[in-house]
Scaffold this active site. Structure first.
Site, PDB file in Angstrom:
ATOM      1  N   TYR A  79      -1.523   0.298   3.579  1.00 56.25           N
ATOM      2  CA  TYR A  79      -2.339   1.363   4.156  1.00 56.25           C
ATOM      3  C   TYR A  79      -3.707   1.424   3.483  1.00 56.25           C
ATOM      4  O   TYR A  79      -4.746   1.388   4.150  1.00 56.25           O
ATOM      5  CB  TYR A  79      -1.617   2.706   4.017  1.00 56.25           C
ATOM      6  CG  TYR A  79      -2.399   3.883   4.552  1.00 56.25           C
ATOM      7  CD1 TYR A  79      -2.553   4.075   5.913  1.00 56.25           C
ATOM      8  CD2 TYR A  79      -2.990   4.803   3.683  1.00 56.25           C
ATOM      9  CE1 TYR A  79      -3.270   5.157   6.407  1.00 56.25           C
ATOM     10  CE2 TYR A  79      -3.703   5.884   4.168  1.00 56.25           C
ATOM     11  CZ  TYR A  79      -3.840   6.058   5.531  1.00 56.25           C
ATOM     12  OH  TYR A  79      -4.563   7.120   6.014  1.00 56.25           O
ATOM     13  N   LYS A  83      -7.127   0.518   5.407  1.00 50.55           N
ATOM     14  CA  LYS A  83      -8.076   1.604   5.655  1.00 50.55           C
ATOM     15  C   LYS A  83      -9.421   1.333   4.992  1.00 50.55           C
ATOM     16  O   LYS A  83     -10.467   1.693   5.535  1.00 50.55           O
ATOM     17  CB  LYS A  83      -7.500   2.934   5.155  1.00 50.55           C
ATOM     18  CG  LYS A  83      -6.334   3.460   5.973  1.00 50.55           C
ATOM     19  CD  LYS A  83      -6.720   3.836   7.391  1.00 50.55           C
ATOM     20  CE  LYS A  83      -7.459   5.144   7.441  1.00 50.55           C
ATOM     21  NZ  LYS A  83      -7.685   5.609   8.833  1.00 50.55           N
TER      22      LYS A  83
END
Length: 277
Positions: A79, A83
Site C-alpha cells: 500500500y 500510494k
C-alpha cells in the site's frame, strides 16, 4: 475530479507474491495513471488525489512531519509503496495541458459510518480477541475525521486554478489531536460495554513473529496474519503530521473535535450492534 479509490494492500516485504503486488500496482498506480491520462485527454482542469500519510511513513518514528519530508523507503506494505508512486505521478502531471493537480494525505480515516479502520477494530473487539494493548502508551498517531477530510479536499479544489497555491502541492490533513491508538478507541470500547485492555505487549516481542508469519503466508500458503508488520507499526511507532501548510495555504481547520466525533461513532455502532442483536 476527486480520485479517492485505492486497494488497501497492507502486506509487503521481500516475500510478497508477484500476484499480490501486481494487483495493487494495477489499481493504485496504473489506475491513477489512467485518471491522469483521461483527465488530460478530456480537458479536465482539476484533479485532487487522495493520498496517504503512508507515502512518508515506512516504520521509523516521524513526529510532527511536514511536506518537506521525502517519500519513504523500504516500505513494509505494498500500500505505501504504491500510494507513494501514485502521488508522485499526480504531482508530476500538474500543468500538463489544462490539468492542475494536488494530493491530500490523511491518516486513519473514520466517522459515524462503516469504514475500514473502525470496522476492523470492532470486529476484533466483538470477537473477544482484543485482550492486550500493543506497544507503549507513549506512542502517538493522528487520524482524519471524514468531515475534515472532505473539507480539505474542497479547499484544495478551490485553490487548483491557474496560479493557485495548491497546484502541484501535497497537504497533510488531520484532526490535529495526536494520541495513542488504543486511547483513541477507548471511549468506543468502554461505551459498548467492553473492558479496556489492561495489559501491554511490547511491539518488539511480536514484530519478528509477524514478519515470519507474513513470509509463510506468501511462501507456503499459511493464513494471512491477524495484523501485518505495517499495521503493527501504525499502532506501535509514533507518526503524525503537522497541518500548518494546509492551514496556511488553504485555510484548513479540523471540522470536529475527536471527543465529539467519537461520541457520534459510538452512537452509530450502538445502533448497528443493536440491529444485529
Amino acid at each position: 475530479v476527486f480520485h479517492t479509490a485505492a486497494l488497501i494492500a497492507l502486506l509487503g516485504g521481500r516475500t510478497v507474491s508477484k500476484a499480490y503486488r501486481d494487483r495493487a500496482w494495477e489499481v493504485n498506480v496504473q489506475g491513477t495513471q489512467n485518471m491522469i491520462d483521461a483527465g488530460i485527454a478530456c480537458g479536465t482542469k482539476r484533479l485532487v488525489h487522495t493520498s496517504s500519510v503512508d507515502v512518508c511513513f515506512a516504520g521509523d518514528p516521524l513526529p510532527n512531519m511536514d511536506e518537506t519530508m521525502p517519500y519513504g523507503e523500504h516500505f513494509k506494505s505494498v500500500y505505501g509503496e504504491t500510494k507513494s508512486e501514485a502521488e508522485r505521478r499526480v504531482l508530476a502531471s500538474d500543468g500538463s495541458s489544462t490539468l492542475r493537480t494536488c494530493a491530500i494525505r490523511p491518516d486513519g480515516i473514520y466517522g459515524a459510518e462503516n469504514n475500514e479502520m473502525f470496522d476492523r477494530f470492532l470486529a476484533q473487539l466483538t470477537a473477544g480477541v482484543l485482550v492486550a494493548r500493543i506497544g507503549s502508551s507513549d506512542v502517538l498517531q493522528d487520524n482524519s475525521h471524514i468531515d475534515s477530510l472532505v473539507h480539505g479536499h474542497l479547499l484544495a479544489a478551490r485553490n487548483l486554478v491557474e496560479g493557485g497555491v495548491a497546484c502541484g502541492e501535497a497537504y497533510f490533513i488531520g484532526d490535529e489531536e495526536p494520541m495513542n491508538s488504543f486511547e483513541f478507541f477507548r471511549p468506543v470500547i468502554e461505551g459498548l460495554g467492553y473492558p479496556y485492555p489492561k495489559h501491554e505487549v511490547p511491539a518488539w516481542l511480536i514484530r519478528p513473529l509477524l514478519h515470519v508469519w507474513q513470509a509463510l503466508h506468501f511462501t507456503v500458503g499459511f493464513p494471512q496474519p491477524a495484523i501485518s508488520p505495517h499495521e503493527l507499526d501504525k499502532v506501535a511507532v509514533t507518526h503524525y503530521a503537522s497541518i500548518e501548510k494546509a492551514r496556511r495555504h488553504l485555510g484548513y481547520e479540523p471540522q470536529i473535535g475527536v471527543s465529539a466525533a467519537l461520541e457520534e461513532c459510538l452512537k452509530f455502532y450502538e445502533k448497528q450492534i443493536a440491529s444485529k442483536g
